[in-house]
Design a protein around this motif. Structure first.
Motif, PDB file in Angstrom:
ATOM      1  N   ASP A   6      20.803  56.317  57.359  1.00 60.83           N
ATOM      2  CA  ASP A   6      19.845  55.426  56.718  1.00 60.83           C
ATOM      3  C   ASP A   6      20.221  55.218  55.253  1.00 60.83           C
ATOM      4  O   ASP A   6      20.748  56.113  54.591  1.00 60.83           O
ATOM      5  N   ASP A   7      19.922  54.028  54.756  1.00 64.23           N
ATOM      6  CA  ASP A   7      20.283  53.683  53.376  1.00 64.23           C
ATOM      7  C   ASP A   7      19.704  54.649  52.351  1.00 64.23           C
ATOM      8  O   ASP A   7      20.286  54.853  51.276  1.00 64.23           O
ATOM      9  N   ILE A   8      18.554  55.247  52.683  1.00 63.99           N
ATOM     10  CA  ILE A   8      17.906  56.138  51.719  1.00 63.99           C
ATOM     11  C   ILE A   8      18.798  57.336  51.366  1.00 63.99           C
ATOM     12  O   ILE A   8      18.716  57.890  50.277  1.00 63.99           O
ATOM     13  N   PHE A   9      19.680  57.714  52.298  1.00 64.99           N
ATOM     14  CA  PHE A   9      20.548  58.874  52.068  1.00 64.99           C
ATOM     15  C   PHE A   9      21.942  58.492  51.579  1.00 64.99           C
ATOM     16  O   PHE A   9      22.736  59.382  51.270  1.00 64.99           O
ATOM     17  N   ALA A  10      22.251  57.208  51.525  1.00 62.11           N
ATOM     18  CA  ALA A  10      23.637  56.771  51.335  1.00 62.11           C
ATOM     19  C   ALA A  10      24.336  57.395  50.116  1.00 62.11           C
ATOM     20  O   ALA A  10      25.451  57.924  50.248  1.00 62.11           O
ATOM     21  N   PRO A  11      23.746  57.352  48.918  1.00 62.94           N
ATOM     22  CA  PRO A  11      24.478  57.905  47.760  1.00 62.94           C
ATOM     23  C   PRO A  11      24.729  59.412  47.885  1.00 62.94           C
ATOM     24  O   PRO A  11      25.823  59.895  47.568  1.00 62.94           O
ATOM     25  N   GLN A  12      23.720  60.147  48.354  1.00 61.76           N
ATOM     26  CA  GLN A  12      23.876  61.590  48.493  1.00 61.76           C
ATOM     27  C   GLN A  12      24.834  61.941  49.636  1.00 61.76           C
ATOM     28  O   GLN A  12      25.648  62.860  49.511  1.00 61.76           O
ATOM     29  N   ALA A  14      27.355  60.181  50.674  1.00 54.60           N
ATOM     30  CA  ALA A  14      28.720  59.895  50.248  1.00 54.60           C
ATOM     31  C   ALA A  14      29.311  61.096  49.496  1.00 54.60           C
ATOM     32  O   ALA A  14      30.488  61.447  49.681  1.00 54.60           O
ATOM     33  N   ILE A  15      28.495  61.745  48.682  1.00 58.37           N
ATOM     34  CA  ILE A  15      28.972  62.914  47.940  1.00 58.37           C
ATOM     35  C   ILE A  15      29.251  64.076  48.894  1.00 58.37           C
ATOM     36  O   ILE A  15      30.276  64.763  48.791  1.00 58.37           O
ATOM     37  N   LEU A  16      28.350  64.292  49.844  1.00 55.04           N
ATOM     38  CA  LEU A  16      28.559  65.376  50.800  1.00 55.04           C
ATOM     39  C   LEU A  16      29.787  65.126  51.672  1.00 55.04           C
ATOM     40  O   LEU A  16      30.526  66.063  52.004  1.00 55.04           O
ATOM     41  N   GLN A  17      30.021  63.884  52.017  1.00 54.32           N
ATOM     42  CA  GLN A  17      31.223  63.572  52.801  1.00 54.32           C
ATOM     43  C   GLN A  17      32.481  63.837  51.984  1.00 54.32           C
ATOM     44  O   GLN A  17      33.494  64.315  52.520  1.00 54.32           O
ATOM     45  N   ASP A  18      32.430  63.547  50.683  1.00 55.93           N
ATOM     46  CA  ASP A  18      33.553  63.891  49.808  1.00 55.93           C
ATOM     47  C   ASP A  18      33.743  65.410  49.738  1.00 55.93           C
ATOM     48  O   ASP A  18      34.878  65.903  49.698  1.00 55.93           O
ATOM     49  N   LEU A  19      32.630  66.132  49.719  1.00 55.22           N
ATOM     50  CA  LEU A  19      32.701  67.593  49.723  1.00 55.22           C
ATOM     51  C   LEU A  19      33.355  68.101  51.004  1.00 55.22           C
ATOM     52  O   LEU A  19      34.248  68.956  50.960  1.00 55.22           O
ATOM     53  N   PHE A  20      32.936  67.543  52.140  1.00 55.25           N
ATOM     54  CA  PHE A  20      33.485  67.974  53.428  1.00 55.25           C
ATOM     55  C   PHE A  20      34.984  67.668  53.510  1.00 55.25           C
ATOM     56  O   PHE A  20      35.732  68.394  54.170  1.00 55.25           O
ATOM     57  N   SER A  25      34.726  69.384  44.428  1.00 54.83           N
ATOM     58  CA  SER A  25      34.377  70.801  44.563  1.00 54.83           C
ATOM     59  C   SER A  25      32.872  70.935  44.765  1.00 54.83           C
ATOM     60  O   SER A  25      32.112  69.985  44.544  1.00 54.83           O
ATOM     61  N   ALA A  26      32.437  72.106  45.156  1.00 55.35           N
ATOM     62  CA  ALA A  26      31.006  72.351  45.313  1.00 55.35           C
ATOM     63  C   ALA A  26      30.284  72.194  43.982  1.00 55.35           C
ATOM     64  O   ALA A  26      29.155  71.678  43.926  1.00 55.35           O
ATOM     65  N   GLU A  27      30.917  72.632  42.896  1.00 58.69           N
ATOM     66  CA  GLU A  27      30.304  72.498  41.573  1.00 58.69           C
ATOM     67  C   GLU A  27      30.111  71.029  41.207  1.00 58.69           C
ATOM     68  O   GLU A  27      29.039  70.634  40.715  1.00 58.69           O
ATOM     69  N   GLN A  28      31.148  70.213  41.448  1.00 62.26           N
ATOM     70  CA  GLN A  28      31.037  68.774  41.155  1.00 62.26           C
ATOM     71  C   GLN A  28      29.986  68.120  42.040  1.00 62.26           C
ATOM     72  O   GLN A  28      29.173  67.320  41.570  1.00 62.26           O
ATOM     73  N   ALA A  29      30.002  68.460  43.320  1.00 61.38           N
ATOM     74  CA  ALA A  29      29.035  67.877  44.249  1.00 61.38           C
ATOM     75  C   ALA A  29      27.615  68.212  43.820  1.00 61.38           C
ATOM     76  O   ALA A  29      26.723  67.352  43.869  1.00 61.38           O
ATOM     77  N   ALA A  30      27.377  69.439  43.396  1.00 62.70           N
ATOM     78  CA  ALA A  30      26.035  69.841  42.961  1.00 62.70           C
ATOM     79  C   ALA A  30      25.582  69.010  41.761  1.00 62.70           C
ATOM     80  O   ALA A  30      24.427  68.556  41.702  1.00 62.70           O
ATOM     81  N   SER A  35      22.076  64.708  39.780  1.00 60.08           N
ATOM     82  CA  SER A  35      21.889  63.489  38.991  1.00 60.08           C
ATOM     83  C   SER A  35      21.228  62.387  39.812  1.00 60.08           C
ATOM     84  O   SER A  35      20.263  61.744  39.360  1.00 60.08           O
ATOM     85  N   ILE A  36      21.726  62.182  41.029  1.00 53.94           N
ATOM     86  CA  ILE A  36      21.167  61.133  41.888  1.00 53.94           C
ATOM     87  C   ILE A  36      19.727  61.451  42.255  1.00 53.94           C
ATOM     88  O   ILE A  36      18.852  60.565  42.248  1.00 53.94           O
ATOM     89  N   SER A  37      19.443  62.691  42.551  1.00 50.19           N
ATOM     90  CA  SER A  37      18.104  63.068  43.018  1.00 50.19           C
ATOM     91  C   SER A  37      17.050  62.924  41.938  1.00 50.19           C
ATOM     92  O   SER A  37      15.863  62.799  42.242  1.00 50.19           O
ATOM     93  N   LEU A  38      17.470  62.956  40.668  1.00 45.41           N
ATOM     94  CA  LEU A  38      16.509  62.872  39.561  1.00 45.41           C
ATOM     95  C   LEU A  38      16.542  61.515  38.866  1.00 45.41           C
ATOM     96  O   LEU A  38      15.950  61.348  37.794  1.00 45.41           O
ATOM     97  N   GLU A  39      17.210  60.545  39.479  1.00 48.06           N
ATOM     98  CA  GLU A  39      17.328  59.223  38.850  1.00 48.06           C
ATOM     99  C   GLU A  39      15.976  58.578  38.604  1.00 48.06           C
ATOM    100  O   GLU A  39      15.740  57.964  37.561  1.00 48.06           O
ATOM    101  N   ASP A  40      15.064  58.671  39.567  1.00 43.05           N
ATOM    102  CA  ASP A  40      13.766  58.018  39.470  1.00 43.05           C
ATOM    103  C   ASP A  40      12.737  59.016  38.961  1.00 43.05           C
ATOM    104  O   ASP A  40      12.188  59.809  39.711  1.00 43.05           O
ATOM    105  N   GLU A  41      12.468  58.990  37.657  1.00 42.45           N
ATOM    106  CA  GLU A  41      11.535  59.952  37.074  1.00 42.45           C
ATOM    107  C   GLU A  41      10.116  59.752  37.575  1.00 42.45           C
ATOM    108  O   GLU A  41       9.281  60.650  37.462  1.00 42.45           O
ATOM    109  N   SER A  42       9.816  58.583  38.137  1.00 41.49           N
ATOM    110  CA  SER A  42       8.474  58.340  38.663  1.00 41.49           C
ATOM    111  C   SER A  42       8.276  58.999  40.024  1.00 41.49           C
ATOM    112  O   SER A  42       7.151  59.088  40.520  1.00 41.49           O
TER     113      SER A  42
END
Length: 259
Positions: A6-12, A14-20, A25-30, A35-42
């Protein structure tokens, strides 16, 4: 149920697929996931909840990458305290982002409501696989010894449901899921579980119908579980030879751990 694609998960995702794929690295992925998860402060709660949901979906769909998912969660918990654009610490339900991985444990509680439906074989097999992978993933998190992953209660639930209920009170489908799930805890964390002497308040650590002893973990309960694995290796129910073999091998593994 929302699909992993689903589109709601797409950005996150993509990062996990790069990790796999070992592209990050795990540090970069974290760092990227945070950053993506906190984009919308509302809707900080929504962003973090979405991340936890995706991680569970990946744990079910890509069990071969459990170690990488575990590592990225460890790295998330070690990130500096997150703050709003105004410099205020971000707390959700009195839990610090990211140190406390807020609401992640709540997600586990939801996952432990799973059961095996009596429907079509493909739906049953999918549910069985989810339960087994759920427990393998959780045990691997606990094996890190990070305090944020204090999930022994979930081990107890699975061991209780698999081993402390008479066979005639459990469906074959549930046994097909719960016996390998309980075995996963012994395989991954058995030496630790053998040493646990941990009680739980109230009814949290109570036994199933076959266990009348101490609530929580203790050597006597371990011995009972070992005996039950041996019994389940010989029962004539529609669990299949593979499940009975798993029960037999796990009982033997427990004997080796005791030595």
């Amino acid at each position: 149920m929302v699909a992993i694609t689903d589109d709601i998960f797409a950005p996150q995702l993509a990062i996990l697929q790069d990790l796999f794929s070992d592209n990050v690295s795990a540090e970069q992925a974290a760092e990227y996931l945070a950053s993506i998860s906190l984009e919308d402060e509302s809707d900080l709660e929504g962003g973090i909840t979405s991340l936890w949901t995706l991680i569970f979906k990946c744990a079910y769909q890509y069990p071969e990458h459990h170690d990488k998912l575990v590592n990225v969660l460890v790295q998330l918990s070690k990130l500096p305290d997150a703050k709003t654009s105004n410099g205020e610490p971000i707390l959700l339900y009195d839990m610090q982002v990211w140190k406390d991985l807020p609401m992640f444990g709540w997600q586990f509680r939801d996952e432990w409501n799973a059961s095996v439906p009596a429907g079509p074989p493909d739906a049953r097999q999918k549910a069985i696989s989810r339960i087994i992978n759920r427990d393998k993933f959780t045990a691997r998190l606990m094996a890190t010894k990070e305090p944020v992953f204090a999930y022994s209660w979930f081990a107890l639930i699975t061991l209780r449901d698999a081993l402390e209920t008479p066979v005639d009170q459990s469906s074959a489908g549930n046994l097909e899921a719960l016996i390998p799930a309980a075995a996963a805890w012994i395989s991954i964390l058995g030496a630790d579980i053998y040493q646990w002497n941990e009680g739980f308040d109230g009814a949290l650590g109570k036994g199933g119908p076959l266990w009348k002893g101490q609530h929580g973990f203790c050597k006597e309960r371990w011995q009972f579980w070992k005996e039950r694995f041996g019994e389940l290796a010989t029962i004539e129910v529609e669990t299949g030879d593979e499940v009975r073999t798993t029960a037999r091998d796990t009982g033997r593994m427990m004997e080796e751990i005791e030595k």
